[in-house]
Write an enzyme that holds these catalytic residues in place. Structure first.
Site, PDB file in Angstrom:
ATOM      1  N   LEU A  93     -13.231 -14.963  18.664  1.00  8.28           N
ATOM      2  CA  LEU A  93     -13.993 -16.196  18.579  1.00  8.28           C
ATOM      3  C   LEU A  93     -15.305 -16.287  18.681  1.00  8.28           C
ATOM      4  O   LEU A  93     -15.880 -15.668  19.620  1.00  8.28           O
ATOM      5  CB  LEU A  93     -13.409 -17.160  19.450  1.00  8.28           C
ATOM      6  N   ARG A 135     -27.561 -21.912  25.506  1.00  9.62           N
ATOM      7  CA  ARG A 135     -28.068 -21.454  26.499  1.00  9.62           C
ATOM      8  C   ARG A 135     -29.190 -20.237  26.349  1.00  9.62           C
ATOM      9  O   ARG A 135     -29.881 -19.588  27.220  1.00  9.62           O
ATOM     10  CB  ARG A 135     -27.150 -21.292  27.890  1.00  9.62           C
ATOM     11  N   GLU A 186      -7.495 -25.147  33.088  1.00 11.27           N
ATOM     12  CA  GLU A 186      -9.031 -25.308  33.150  1.00 11.27           C
ATOM     13  C   GLU A 186      -9.563 -25.877  34.435  1.00 11.27           C
ATOM     14  O   GLU A 186      -8.876 -26.899  34.826  1.00 11.27           O
ATOM     15  CB  GLU A 186      -9.518 -25.936  31.690  1.00 11.27           C
ATOM     16  N   ASN A 197     -23.928 -15.929  28.369  1.00 14.90           N
ATOM     17  CA  ASN A 197     -24.293 -17.406  28.276  1.00 14.90           C
ATOM     18  C   ASN A 197     -25.755 -17.523  28.098  1.00 14.90           C
ATOM     19  O   ASN A 197     -26.351 -18.344  27.305  1.00 14.90           O
ATOM     20  CB  ASN A 197     -23.793 -18.364  29.213  1.00 14.90           C
TER      21      ASN A 197
HETATM   22  C1  UD1 Z   1     -12.286 -20.039  28.404  1.00 14.86           C
HETATM   23  C2  UD1 Z   1     -10.793 -20.250  28.942  1.00 14.86           C
HETATM   24  C3  UD1 Z   1     -10.807 -20.055  30.275  1.00 14.86           C
HETATM   25  C4  UD1 Z   1     -11.295 -18.925  30.682  1.00 14.86           C
HETATM   26  C5  UD1 Z   1     -12.760 -18.672  30.103  1.00 14.86           C
HETATM   27  C6  UD1 Z   1     -12.978 -17.045  30.466  1.00 14.86           C
HETATM   28  C7  UD1 Z   1      -9.972 -21.858  27.258  1.00 14.86           C
HETATM   29  C8  UD1 Z   1      -9.565 -23.316  26.999  1.00 14.86           C
HETATM   30  N1  UD1 Z   1     -10.648 -21.471  28.405  1.00 14.86           N
HETATM   31  O1  UD1 Z   1     -13.288 -21.091  28.830  1.00 14.86           O
HETATM   32  O2  UD1 Z   1      -9.621 -20.041  30.584  1.00 14.86           O
HETATM   33  O3  UD1 Z   1     -11.357 -18.572  31.953  1.00 14.86           O
HETATM   34  O4  UD1 Z   1     -12.883 -18.831  28.682  1.00 14.86           O
HETATM   35  O5  UD1 Z   1     -14.408 -16.913  30.117  1.00 14.86           O
HETATM   36  O6  UD1 Z   1      -9.813 -20.812  26.353  1.00 14.86           O
HETATM   37  N2  UD1 Z   1     -15.001 -20.914  20.870  1.00 14.86           N
HETATM   38  C9  UD1 Z   1     -14.936 -21.179  19.551  1.00 14.86           C
HETATM   39  N3  UD1 Z   1     -14.694 -22.529  19.070  1.00 14.86           N
HETATM   40  C10 UD1 Z   1     -14.393 -23.510  19.807  1.00 14.86           C
HETATM   41  C11 UD1 Z   1     -14.591 -23.197  21.202  1.00 14.86           C
HETATM   42  C12 UD1 Z   1     -14.918 -21.809  21.549  1.00 14.86           C
HETATM   43  O7  UD1 Z   1     -15.347 -20.196  18.801  1.00 14.86           O
HETATM   44  O8  UD1 Z   1     -14.196 -24.830  19.501  1.00 14.86           O
HETATM   45  C13 UD1 Z   1     -15.338 -19.658  21.296  1.00 14.86           C
HETATM   46  C14 UD1 Z   1     -16.759 -19.631  22.171  1.00 14.86           C
HETATM   47  O9  UD1 Z   1     -17.633 -19.203  21.262  1.00 14.86           O
HETATM   48  C15 UD1 Z   1     -16.533 -18.473  23.003  1.00 14.86           C
HETATM   49  C16 UD1 Z   1     -15.090 -18.714  23.430  1.00 14.86           C
HETATM   50  O10 UD1 Z   1     -14.330 -19.483  22.167  1.00 14.86           O
HETATM   51  O11 UD1 Z   1     -16.727 -17.383  22.693  1.00 14.86           O
HETATM   52  C17 UD1 Z   1     -14.548 -19.342  24.618  1.00 14.86           C
HETATM   53  O12 UD1 Z   1     -14.957 -20.479  24.766  1.00 14.86           O
HETATM   54  P1  UD1 Z   1     -15.769 -21.377  25.909  1.00 14.86           P
HETATM   55  O13 UD1 Z   1     -15.954 -23.024  25.407  1.00 14.86           O
HETATM   56  O14 UD1 Z   1     -16.727 -20.796  26.461  1.00 14.86           O
HETATM   57  O15 UD1 Z   1     -14.698 -21.480  26.921  1.00 14.86           O
HETATM   58  P2  UD1 Z   1     -14.464 -21.487  28.506  1.00 14.86           P
HETATM   59  O16 UD1 Z   1     -14.751 -23.019  28.826  1.00 14.86           O
HETATM   60  O17 UD1 Z   1     -15.447 -20.314  28.648  1.00 14.86           O
HETATM   61 CA    CA Z   2     -17.212 -19.145  28.472  1.00 14.90          CA
END
Ligand code: UD1
Ligand code: CA
Length: 457
Positions: A11, A18, A158, A230
């Site tokens: 992903l 940031r 979460e 980040n």
């Molecule tokens: C996520 C996890 C959390 C974990 C943490 C570890 C979920 C819901 N939560 O939270 O349990 O502890 O990572 O770092 O999975 N992304 C997409 N498309 C989207 C959303 C996200 O490509 O629609 C990608 C982001 O670019 C990123 C990754 O998925 O690389 C994680 O997304 P992010 O929003 O950072 O999740 P966290 O809130 O950090």
């Molecule tokens: Ca994250």
């Protein structure tokens, strides 16, 4: 396990605001390689043959970059960023091809340990439907908490949806998951978005799978392997960890690093045993060094091949295409680009050698310059075996110095020099007895007259 087919879904659709950068976050490099390429490498090391890259922000840049670090990866655009489950489903077409194992990773977690992925795949092979890689960060704030009941993982909550009690849990979701291919789509399609952020959370498949009586397992990885990037401070932190690991690996394989913390490796640096690297050396991409070489302090080396027992630096700059054969020497304040320095040749002081060959055993005097560029094109200089180039000479390419050729100091060589010839390319010296003294007296009286005229006014 190797017989099981595996797709890795990475992903990388996040905006990475940031980072405050025009470059998509996951393309920022660690050890000279985009961070997402490190994730790709980890996936491949865990035996994942196929890759799906989910991109959004900066899709064009991402596609172009991916052709280099993951030419076989299929890219999928997630148009709207609706959560991690939604992002995985952007790769539905790939997932539905019917893999045994599906690995999900984040593109901004570059230090992933391939071993953690391999362990997760092993659990799938043993029958688990979902494997969550957990970790214990020093500060769990912001991470999803692993909720266990009776030793079984029942849910991931979460941060924003956690109760005060759940927030105390230190075991967190590292962001890597392994899902049995045969269940992946049915689980993902059941994920809803009724949570604090209104997003489709990948983590919800834990509860969904448990509810269906499927086996859900948590494994544990090191904190470092889950370090998410980040901002640029975290980028530097990850770089530091990567470098520390690589330095240790180099030392354990027989390389002496006198001050390891001041030596910077590239993702692809190859370096042989019994080579000594002095403090403050930087290796850019594409460097290969054989055994028993010495890289003196403050050298900057990229795209160079250095054979056994060479001596480089201090303060040497080797640029792409520098090819040093056995026992060659490139000394202080020398720059070498696209040039072969044959066995035992010496380029020791304040010299530029570009687009050239320096024959075996040749000696290049201080301040020699190969003039390889006329502002439009590059030209080649060929210096024969055993040649001697006197200090402060300019070799205007294209030009050849024959074997054993001898160039007088201060020459500008514009015509090729045959084997064993001596070439002068400078004005002959003229010496006039007594003229020095005469000049000095003339200049002194002129200065005195000028001073007198000024004070008389
Ligand atoms: C996520 C996890 C959390 C974990 C943490 C570890 C979920 C819901 N939560 O939270 O349990 O502890 O990572 O770092 O999975 N992304 C997409 N498309 C989207 C959303 C996200 O490509 O629609 C990608 C982001 O670019 C990123 C990754 O998925 O690389 C994680 O997304 P992010 O929003 O950072 O999740 P966290 O809130 O950090
Ligand atoms: Ca994250």
């Amino acid at each position: 396990m190797s017989q099981r087919s595996c797709l890795s879904v990475i992903l990388a659709a996040g905006e990475g605001t940031r980072m405050k950068s025009a470059l998509p976050k996951v393309l920022h490099p660690i050890a000279g390689l985009p961070m997402v390429a490190h994730v790709v490498k980890a996936a491949e090391a865990a035996g994942s043959g196929d890759l799906a890259l989910v991109i959004g922000h900066g899709a064009e840049d991402m596609r172009k970059a991916a052709q280099k670090f993951a030419p076989k990866a299929e890219t999928f655009v997630q148009e709207k960023r609706l959560g991690t489950a939604h992002a995985v489903l952007a790769a539905r077409v790939a997932i539905s091809k019917g893999y045994d194992d599906i690995l999900v990773m984040f593109g901004d977690t570059p230090l992933i340990d391939p071993e953690a992925l391999a362990v997760a795949r092993k659990k799938l092979a043993e029958g688990a439907a979902v494997v969550v890689v957990g970790f214990r960060p020093p500060n769990p704030t912001g991470y999803g908490r692993l909720i266990e009941k009776g030793g079984r993982l029942v849910a991931i909550r979460e941060e924003k949806d956690c109760s005060a009690e759940e927030k105390k849990i230190g075991f967190c979701n590292a962001g890597m998951m392994a899902v049995a291919g045969k269940h992946a789509l049915e689980l993902l399609d059941k994920v809803g978005n009724s949570n604090a952020k209104g997003e489709f959370y990948l983590t919800d498949i834990v509860e969904i799978a448990g509810g269906r009586g499927l086996d859900v397992v948590a494994t544990e990885a090191s904190f470092e392997s889950a370090l998410g990037i980040n901002n640029r401070a975290e980028l530097a932190e990850a770089e530091g960890i990567w470098q520390a690991r690589r330095r240790r690996e180099a030392m354990l394989s027989g390389v002496t690093l006198i001050a390891p913390e001041s030596v910077y490796f590239s993702h692809d640096t190859e370096i042989g045993a019994d080579t000594v690297v002095e403090p403050n050396v930087w290796f850019g991409p594409g460097v290969r060094i054989a055994t028993g070489a010495r890289i003196h302090a403050f050298s900057h080396i990229e795209g160079a091949t250095i054979a056994a027992n060479c001596d480089v630096g201090p303060f040497a700059r080797l640029r792409p295409g520098a090819d040093l054969k056995q026992k060659a020497k490139v000394g202080n304040f020398c720059e070498v680009k696209q040039a072969t320095i044959e066995e035992g040749a010496k380029v020791n002081h304040l010299t530029y050698i570009g687009d050239a060959r320096v024959g075996a055993g040749a000696n290049i005097g201080a301040g020699t310059i190969t003039c390889n560029y006329d502002g439009y094109s590059k030209f080649f200089t060929d210096i024969g075996e055993g040649a001697f180039v006197g200090s402060n000479s300019s070799l205007v390419a294209p030009v050849t110095i024959g074997k054993g050729g001898y160039i007088a100091s201060g020459s500008v060589i514009t015509e090729s020099v045959p084997d064993d010839a001596l070439a002068f390319g400078r004005a002959r010296q003229k010496t006039i007895p007594g003229k020095g003294k005469e000049l000095r007296e003339r200049f002194a009286s002129a200065a005195a007259a000028k001073k007198k005229a000024a004070t008389d006014h």
